[in-house]
Design a protein around this motif. Structure first.
Motif, PDB file in Angstrom:
ATOM      1  N   GLN A 268       4.182  45.810  90.981  1.00  0.00           N
ATOM      2  CA  GLN A 268       2.848  45.147  90.604  1.00  0.00           C
ATOM      3  C   GLN A 268       1.776  46.291  90.172  1.00  0.00           C
ATOM      4  OE1 GLN A 268      -0.228  45.981  92.242  1.00  0.00           O
ATOM      5  NE2 GLN A 268      -1.430  44.058  91.845  1.00  0.00           N
TER       6      GLN A 268
ATOM      7  N   ILE B 101       8.474  46.471  95.270  1.00  0.00           N
ATOM      8  CA  ILE B 101       7.749  45.313  94.722  1.00  0.00           C
ATOM      9  C   ILE B 101       6.504  45.755  94.569  1.00  0.00           C
ATOM     10  CG2 ILE B 101       6.782  42.990  95.254  1.00  0.00           C
ATOM     11  CD1 ILE B 101       9.243  42.418  97.193  1.00  0.00           C
ATOM     12  N   ALA B 102       5.842  46.603  95.309  1.00  0.00           N
ATOM     13  CA  ALA B 102       4.460  47.076  95.196  1.00  0.00           C
ATOM     14  C   ALA B 102       4.489  47.968  93.840  1.00  0.00           C
ATOM     15  CB  ALA B 102       4.080  47.527  96.214  1.00  0.00           C
TER      16      ALA B 102
ATOM     17  N   ALA C  21       9.812  46.317  99.863  1.00  0.00           N
ATOM     18  CA  ALA C  21       8.313  46.008  99.696  1.00  0.00           C
ATOM     19  C   ALA C  21       7.441  46.970  98.757  1.00  0.00           C
ATOM     20  CB  ALA C  21       7.789  45.927 100.923  1.00  0.00           C
TER      21      ALA C  21
ATOM     22  N   ASN D 184      11.123  39.565  86.442  1.00  0.00           N
ATOM     23  CA  ASN D 184      10.670  38.455  86.572  1.00  0.00           C
ATOM     24  C   ASN D 184       9.121  38.038  86.447  1.00  0.00           C
ATOM     25  OD1 ASN D 184      13.036  37.356  87.733  1.00  0.00           O
ATOM     26  ND2 ASN D 184      12.527  38.059  89.763  1.00  0.00           N
TER      27      ASN D 184
ATOM     28  N   GLU E 247      11.800  42.575  89.776  1.00  0.00           N
ATOM     29  CA  GLU E 247      10.227  42.330  89.960  1.00  0.00           C
ATOM     30  C   GLU E 247       9.657  42.296  88.738  1.00  0.00           C
ATOM     31  OE1 GLU E 247       8.852  40.753  92.879  1.00  0.00           O
ATOM     32  OE2 GLU E 247      10.900  40.913  93.527  1.00  0.00           O
TER      33      GLU E 247
ATOM     34  N   THR F  21       0.440  44.101  98.403  1.00  0.00           N
ATOM     35  CA  THR F  21       0.563  44.229  96.873  1.00  0.00           C
ATOM     36  C   THR F  21       1.944  43.462  96.814  1.00  0.00           C
ATOM     37  OG1 THR F  21      -0.278  46.425  97.134  1.00  0.00           O
ATOM     38  CG2 THR F  21       0.993  45.916  95.067  1.00  0.00           C
ATOM     39  N   SER F  22       2.811  43.364  97.721  1.00  0.00           N
ATOM     40  CA  SER F  22       4.112  42.601  97.529  1.00  0.00           C
ATOM     41  C   SER F  22       3.806  41.111  97.517  1.00  0.00           C
ATOM     42  CB  SER F  22       4.878  42.736  98.843  1.00  0.00           C
ATOM     43  OG  SER F  22       5.243  44.192  98.887  1.00  0.00           O
TER      44      SER F  22
ATOM     45  N   TYR G 297       2.002  36.187  91.845  1.00  0.00           N
ATOM     46  CA  TYR G 297       1.712  36.674  90.645  1.00  0.00           C
ATOM     47  C   TYR G 297       3.049  35.703  89.594  1.00  0.00           C
ATOM     48  CZ  TYR G 297       1.242  38.564  85.915  1.00  0.00           C
ATOM     49  OH  TYR G 297       1.301  38.982  84.522  1.00  0.00           O
ATOM     50  N   GLU G 298       4.328  36.379  90.103  1.00  0.00           N
ATOM     51  CA  GLU G 298       5.303  35.968  89.486  1.00  0.00           C
ATOM     52  C   GLU G 298       5.647  34.459  89.476  1.00  0.00           C
ATOM     53  OE1 GLU G 298       9.002  38.020  90.790  1.00  0.00           O
ATOM     54  OE2 GLU G 298       7.733  39.742  90.895  1.00  0.00           O
TER      55      GLU G 298
ATOM     56  N   LEU H 213      -4.870  41.074  88.248  1.00  0.00           N
ATOM     57  CA  LEU H 213      -3.817  40.499  87.425  1.00  0.00           C
ATOM     58  C   LEU H 213      -4.099  39.248  86.594  1.00  0.00           C
ATOM     59  CD1 LEU H 213      -0.955  41.239  89.838  1.00  0.00           C
ATOM     60  CD2 LEU H 213      -1.426  42.234  87.681  1.00  0.00           C
TER      61      LEU H 213
ATOM     62  N   VAL I 266       1.031  40.021  96.503  1.00  0.00           N
ATOM     63  CA  VAL I 266       0.392  39.548  95.314  1.00  0.00           C
ATOM     64  C   VAL I 266       1.132  39.345  94.145  1.00  0.00           C
ATOM     65  CG1 VAL I 266      -1.255  40.727  93.622  1.00  0.00           C
ATOM     66  CG2 VAL I 266      -1.935  40.510  96.094  1.00  0.00           C
ATOM     67  N   MET I 267       2.145  40.469  94.222  1.00  0.00           N
ATOM     68  CA  MET I 267       3.293  40.534  93.054  1.00  0.00           C
ATOM     69  C   MET I 267       3.989  39.156  93.009  1.00  0.00           C
ATOM     70  SD  MET I 267       4.200  41.986  90.442  1.00  0.00           S
ATOM     71  CE  MET I 267       5.541  42.454  89.430  1.00  0.00           C
ATOM     72  N   SER I 268       4.473  38.699  94.264  1.00  0.00           N
ATOM     73  CA  SER I 268       5.045  37.450  94.299  1.00  0.00           C
ATOM     74  C   SER I 268       4.495  36.041  94.015  1.00  0.00           C
ATOM     75  CB  SER I 268       5.691  37.432  95.812  1.00  0.00           C
ATOM     76  OG  SER I 268       6.215  38.351  96.400  1.00  0.00           O
TER      77      SER I 268
END
Lengths: 678, 220, 411
Positions: C404, C400-401, C397, C23, C20, A452-453, A459-460, A160, A455-457
């Motif tokens: 991503q 969210i994944a 979760a 955001n 997500e 992954t969760s 990233y945001e 990312l 990582v996304m958080s």
């Protein structure tokens, strides 16, 4: 500057028939700082909004009060409108005259509607604008722990476009999975998978790896963490925007229950895997292999999954008789039940017990004795090898780590407090995440999703390079601050620090990006130095002012309702047309923890006969400790009331979930009954 | 710092009985920090008093104020000069020193203490304060590794434990308390200064400070 | 690459994905079959006793509110996906929206229409109290106008002109870079197990019925006579761990225990029994809860095969108490069948439209257990229970994944 308020009433298509809008309008127009009172049938729709816009552009008003349906439904529409007009949305109050007034009571509710609007007007007079500003954030992530989760996190972040530093305590990357083999459940060997991941990490430009390194401290706040790292004898500081902990878990491979005499044939999972890799080394093929589960850890998914995989492998590769002793097989993972069936079909025998089996050494073999509940008989199996159940423990140093970070652990000692608002991977501190095994998620499928969760958080939070905050919405008046550290200790999000800028006086400082707007600090400050715009003491007390008739002659019930639970439950009660006494006045707060002792006492001074402080269920507060603090404050307030000769039962804490309309109504009715008794 | 605790409401009400207009004034220093007499507590006490009075149908009008440090004459005068004009009595939420400062400055107005000044101490955690120093005027912390046995030993012993220490290193008198001498021993052990335990400390001179104390510093 | 994503399904996983995505700077279209978003979890209840039971239902309303107010999210209610073409980075998605007789944009829920509606029960009515958006709905089977008769009463009285008949279904094409499938689950239809008497005998509920009952009433009363049940039984693994559904639904043991504790908390004299095969007690924060359950709840290993009508309207359960090694009969006031999750009936159609595979038991298939958002088609991802049974936190979760993965694709 003189306050001039524009008031907009909405009669919801003319359907709120138990409110005399003409009377309300007349009454409000007489107030000094009211510029006008407009009535509309549909304020939230385009026509209504256009009318508001033209009024705002035309008249010289600097505050807005809207009386309509629940702000939960309409506030965001008006906020957006005001923003488009260049009008600060912080200068708006919405009075809920529908769900919490017209729909909630029988008969005429004009008097209540009027009071609710006057409460909103009183509050609005004191509102101040809040600027939105940008806070720079560092677009770099620290990953603590270089095992499977750590490496995967780094790789996904890199894809990312985010730079990552991985800090690993040992001298090699790979973590427990590398040491122990067994990517439990999958065709490929763990080491093979890990090797290729490791190569990817090494070759990735966005990833820096620091081995034989540990972190010694994390200061700062989301977007701007200052991390102290120890590598060998070096100690240095690095800045990161977010920190992801993937510190794994510690396995007690031979817990006490399994420790018999030396040389006994009790082996660990790892040892079994080594045997299966090279069975020829054994010499003699083991005839019987046994597994015991649920003797040491009753609630382990990983134990069941490992046993199923290993049992199958043992059966296939060695052709031995395989027995699995267990109490409750944990199959609540993907593919687990199927694996169980396959394993059974292959001839692995499962024996379920209620009482833990007895294990002993007999003729050089391990004897397992248990009562098989399916057969209803005592069974005795002599195993050439007995595979011990591992006990999963929090990783080494978790206690120290949570103390350095100032975050909580769960009831088993694993990272991350149990509060559901933190799920899946958040901690109390914005920007700090806990992933996988270190937070108690041990099976690889869930671990992967955790990675992954997080990582996304991260990233945001970091990708834009800056974050937008409401500047100083909750802020400390440096001059009034007595540096008592109460707010710093109490903030559940650790958003407050002690600072001393330009060699001036020490003061507490709230970091906007880390602040989650609960108001616990504002309530706890003994010097009243903290101002939470929108919910200042003055603004709350101003709402109470609108309720007063003469002291003692009144029967009002004030309910301080948390916006995450009680306020929603009250709205739901309105929708369900569950009626309750109309002497209830709700004051909306961001968290029950914002409610202060003096608010309750002043409520009584202004004529309330009863006060309810309503927040989330214990253990489910979005701000972790808000409802607990509310309870402690109310308990103390009850003592204070008793001292003043007032019945302590007139103030009560109520905990409920956002769907609990029935409980909301029941508690209000109970309080109404109680105050009638006087 | 100075730690104080609020008196029971009944006692306070007895003091102000008969007065209809009072000033409740807090202090922004020690008593704010120990949650006894800061702006917040001034608000709480004033509310309680008004509620109690109105219950009995009595009149009570309260003016509220806070002095940054109630033991500094200049600050008291600055903050209260105007406020005291219209009131009949003053209820001070400061420590005993602040109460007396106000009383000295505004002699015609009765000044009452809303707090009991209890000890000199420090915070142990949120909302918990413990006594650390007894102001004996002859500090022996050098000998005891920084732990004061005068205050923290229930018997005030100066030469080692009494012999009644309970299991877990707890005090014979108060099982909730740690035995100060166990703490002292452990501290000196960590520092490699256990030889100090052998020193015989003479009976303490509790009149090292002439009471009431007075210090005249050299004005530079 | 198109910087927008279609999320099919507005349950907790889909809503989470949409949030997500939004955001992170993308645009999200949330396509929801029903008139309101929220899926199954929106109708569930809080199961706290004096402390939180960690059911996570309270996480839902916040997410729903956030997604409806986020400027980067467009919600398409009463809509389904009927066609997809293109490839990862450039999909064209065909969406059909059912005629919205009551416009969600214009309906202000004033209720004036209900007052004039001539049918009984009313054809036009408020949605369930947790519905978002909170717009009124018309029951087509009751509505005179939609049955071909003449009636315009609601349309005439509506102050915002929100009602219009004669609407046709509307077609839309969305150009997006990725697709997230979040269509959720259905509960197992307990009527398939005839011997358990669901739908035939009184006072037999499923776990889903119980959620809705508590969410509506706040307490448990017997459906037959409104009295408080004194003896309650939970039957686990109804529709799970069997031949057609060879998986564990992951949520049932936990929800049964949480409900059991709640029932006992509200009525301490009640006796609650849970009949199980293997108790699934793993998971963050559950160990302690389970210990407390063992004290107050009766656990019997052995799932009943038959429920019969007992005397005076009670229910008789026939079961084998495996620990005791004998068959037994016992009478209860109320039986709750802990039904598991099954794939939605429309999954096959959607799979065909999208070109994605279904797995063994009809859930959408994934590439690998450690990459469970990816399907066999690049650019199409899975979120939530449509991929396999999950509880609410795991669904969040997973959502969210999925976001991503979409973000990674769209760069």
């Amino acid at each position: 500057m003189e306050v001039k308020i524009g008031v907009f009433l909405c009669d919801c298509g003319g359907s709120l028939k138990n409110i005399d809008f003409a009377r309300v309008s007349r009454n409000l127009e007489e107030l000094e700082d009211i510029a006008f009172v407009d009535t509309s049938h549909k304020l939230c729709l385009e026509d209504g909004r256009k009318a508001i816009a033209s009024r705002i552009l035309g008249q010289n008003i600097n505050r807005v009060v809207i009386a309509a349906c629940s702000p939960e439904l309409c506030e965001h529409k008006f906020v957006r409108l005001l923003q488009e007009l260049g009008f600060s949305p912080n200068l708006l109050s919405v009075a809920n005259i529908r769900e919490q007034c017209s729909w909630a009571h029988e008969g005429d509710v004009t008097a209540k509607a009027l009071e609710l609007i006057r409460m909103a007007i009183n509050r609005t007079r004191l509102l101040q604008p809040v600027e939105r500003t940008e806070v720079p954030v560092k677009k770099e992530v620290l990953v603590v722990g270089g095992g499977f989760s750590g490496m995967k996190s780094a790789l996904e972040l890199s894809r990312l476009g985010i730079q990552t530093t991985v800090v690993e305590r040992e001298a090699v990357l790979g973590g427990k999975l590398w040491q122990d083999e067994g990517l439990y459940g999958f065709e490929a060997s763990a080491r093979k998978v890990l090797s290729s991941i490791r190569e990817e990490v090494k070759g990735d430009e966005n990833i820096e790896v620091l081995i034989s390194a540990e972190i010694a401290g994390v200061e700062g706040y989301a977007g701007n963490f200052a991390v102290k790292i120890n590598k060998g004898t070096d100690e240095f500081c690095r800045d990161f925007g977010a920190v992801i902990f993937t510190t794994g878990y510690k396995a007690e491979t031979l817990p006490g229950y399994f420790r018999l005499s030396r040389g006994s044939k009790i082996i660990s999972q790892q040892e079994l895997i080594e045997i299966l890799e090279a069975p020829a080394k054994l010499g003699r093929r083991p005839e019987v292999i046994g597994f015991i589960l649920d003797a040491v850890d009753e609630n382990s998914r990983l134990g069941s999954l490992c046993a199923l995989n290993s049992a199958l492998a043992a059966k296939d590769k060695l052709g031995s008789e395989v027995y699995v002793f267990c109490r409750n097989l944990k199959v609540d993972s993907e593919g687990a039940e199927k694996l169980y069936q396959v394993t059974r079909d292959r001839g692995v025998m499962f024996l379920k017990f209620e009482q833990k089996p007895q294990i002993s050494v007999s003729d050089g073999r391990v004897k397992v004795e248990a009562k098989d509940i399916l057969l209803g008989e005592d069974i005795s199996v002599c195993c050439d090898f007995l595979v011990a159940e591992e006990k999963a423990l929090p990783p080494e140093g978790t206690e120290g780590l949570s103390s350095i970070l100032n975050v909580g652990v769960d009831s088993q000692g694993f990272c991350q407090d149990e509060n559901v608002y933190l799920y899946p991977v958040d901690s109390e501190r914005k920007g700090i995440f806990f992933v996988g095994a270190c937070r108690g998620n041990l099976d690889i499928a869930r671990v992967s999703i955790d990675v992954t969760s997080a990582v996304m958080s991260a990233y945001e939070l970091l990708a834009p390079g800056r974050a937008i905050v409401e500047e100083g919405k909750v802020n400390v008046d440096g001059q009034k601050c007595r540096v008592c550290l109460s707010c710093i200790r109490a903030c559940p999000h650790r958003a407050i620090r002690l600072v001393r800028e330009n060699a001036e006086k020490w003061t507490a400082r709230i970091y906007d990006l880390a602040c989650d707007g609960c108001g616990i600090c504002a309530a706890i400050c003994p010097a009243k130095a903290i101002r939470f715009e929108g919910y200042t003491d003055e603004q709350i007390l101003a709402e109470l002012e609108a309720i007063g008739e003469e002291r003692g002659g009144n029967n009002k019930i004030i309910a301080f309702c948390c916006e995450n639970s009680a306020y929603l439950a009250a709205d739901k009660a309105g929708r369900m047309r569950l009626h309750y006494p109309d002497n209830l006045r709700i004051i909306r707060v961001p968290c029950a923890g914002r409610v202060d002792i003096v608010h309750v006492l002043r409520a009584f001074e202004k004529g309330a006969a009863g006060v309810l402080v309503m927040g989330c269920q214990e253990g489910a507060c979005q701000h972790l400790t808000g409802n607990i603090r509310a309870k402690e404050r109310v308990n103390y307030t009850q003592d204070l009331l008793k001292e003043a000769g007032i019945d302590a039962g007139r103030v009560k804490v109520v905990n409920l979930g956002p769907d609990m309309a029935q409980k909301f109504v029941r508690e209000v009715r109970e309080m109404a009954e109680k105050i009638k008794e006087e | 710092m100075i730690i104080a605790e609020r008196k029971p409401l009944e006692e306070i009400r007895t003091m102000i009985a008969g007065y209809e207009k009072i000033l409740v004034v807090g202090c922004g220093t020690c008593v704010t920090i120990c949650w006894a007499g800061g702006e917040k507590e001034v608000g709480i006490l004033s509310s309680q008093l008004r509620l109690a009075s109105s219950r009995e149908g009595k009149e009570l009008s309260i003016l509220e104020g806070v002095v940054e440090r109630q033991c500094e004459k200049e600050m008291v005068i600055e903050e209260l000069r105007d406020k005291v004009q219209d009131v009949e009595a003053i209820l001070s939420m400061a420590c005993g020193i602040g109460v007396q400062t106000v009383a000295d400055l505004f002699e015609e107005k009765p000044v009452f203490p809303a707090l009991n000044t209890t000890f000199m101490g420090m915070p142990e955690g949120e909302g918990v304060w413990t006594e650390k120093c007894g102001a004996c005027g002859d500090c022996l912390l050098y000998w005891t590794g920084g732990i004061c046995p005068v205050v923290r030993c229930a018997k005030g012993l100066l030469n080692g434990p009494c012999g009644g220490t309970r299991k877990g290193g707890k005090c014979e008198i108060d099982p909730e308390k740690d035995c100060a001498w166990v703490l002292i021993y452990r501290r000196l052990e960590k520092q490699g200064r256990l030889d100090l335990m052998r020193r015989y400390y003479q009976p303490k001179n509790y009149r090292a400070v002439k009471r009431p104390g007075r210090i005249e510093a050299v004005t530079a | 690459m198109n910087e927008s994503v279609v999320v099919i399904g507005g349950g907790i996983a889909g809503v989470t994905s949409a949030l997500e995505l939004a955001n992170s700077g993308l645009k999200a279209y949330l396509v929801e079959r029903e008139a309101a978003i929220g899926g199954q979890a929106a109708s569930f209840c809080c199961k706290a006793t004096d402390v939180c039971a960690k059911c996570s239902v309270c996480l839902v309303p916040q997410k729903l509110k956030e997604v409806t107010t986020h400027p980067q999210v467009s919600i398409l209610p009463s809509s389904i996906v009927t066609g997809v073409s293109g490839e990862a980075g450039n999909f064209r998605v065909e969406v059909w929206q059912k005629p919205q007789y009551v416009s969600q944009e214009k309906c202000i829920a004033c209720g004036l229409c209900v007052e004039v509606c001539p049918t009984e029960p009313k054809a036009i009515h408020s949605p369930c109290p947790e519905a978002i958006p909170y717009s009124y709905v018309i029951d087509e089977s009751q509505c005179l106008r939609l049955r071909g008769e003449k009636c315009n009463l609601c349309r005439e009285i509506c102050p915002t002109n929100a009602i219009a008949f004669g609407h046709e279904p509307e077609r839309q094409e969305l150009d997006v870079g990725a697709i997230i499938v979040a269509t959720g689950f259905e509960v197992f239809d307990a009527r398939e197990v005839g011997s358990l008497g669901y739908g035939r005998l009184p006072n037999i509920l499923t776990g889903l019925d119980l959620e809705r009952l508590f969410a509506r009433n706040g307490s448990l009363e017997l459906p037959s006579n409104g009295e408080k049940p004194e003896k309650v039984a939970f039957v686990q693994c109804v529709g799970s761990r069997n031949e057609n559904h060879g998986y564990c639904s992951q949520v049932c043991c936990k929800y049964a225990m949480r409900f059991a504790r709640l029932i006992k908390y509200q009525n301490p004299d009640a006796e609650v029994t849970i009949f199980y095969i293997d108790l699934q007690t793993a998971g963050k924060g559950f160990a302690q809860f389970y210990e407390q359950c063992r004290v107050s709840i009766r656990f019997i290993r052995g799932v009943p095969v038959e429920i019969l009508e007992g005397s005076s309207g009670r229910l008789e359960l026939r079961f084998e108490d495996i620990s005791k090694g004998k068959t037994s009969r016992e009478t209860f006031d109320l039986v709750v069948l802990s039904v598991g999750m099954v794939p939605r009936k429309g999954s096959w159609d959607l799979a065909r439209i999208l070109g994605i595979n279904l797995g063994d038991y009809g859930f959408f298939d994934t590439r690998s257990p450690i990459d469970s958002n990816k399907t066999n088609v690049d650019g199409i991802f899975l979120a939530g229970t449509c991929q396999g049974p999950k509880d609410i936190p795991d669904s969040i979760a997973h959502g969210i994944a999925a976001a991503q993965k979409a973000r990674e694709l769209l760069g």
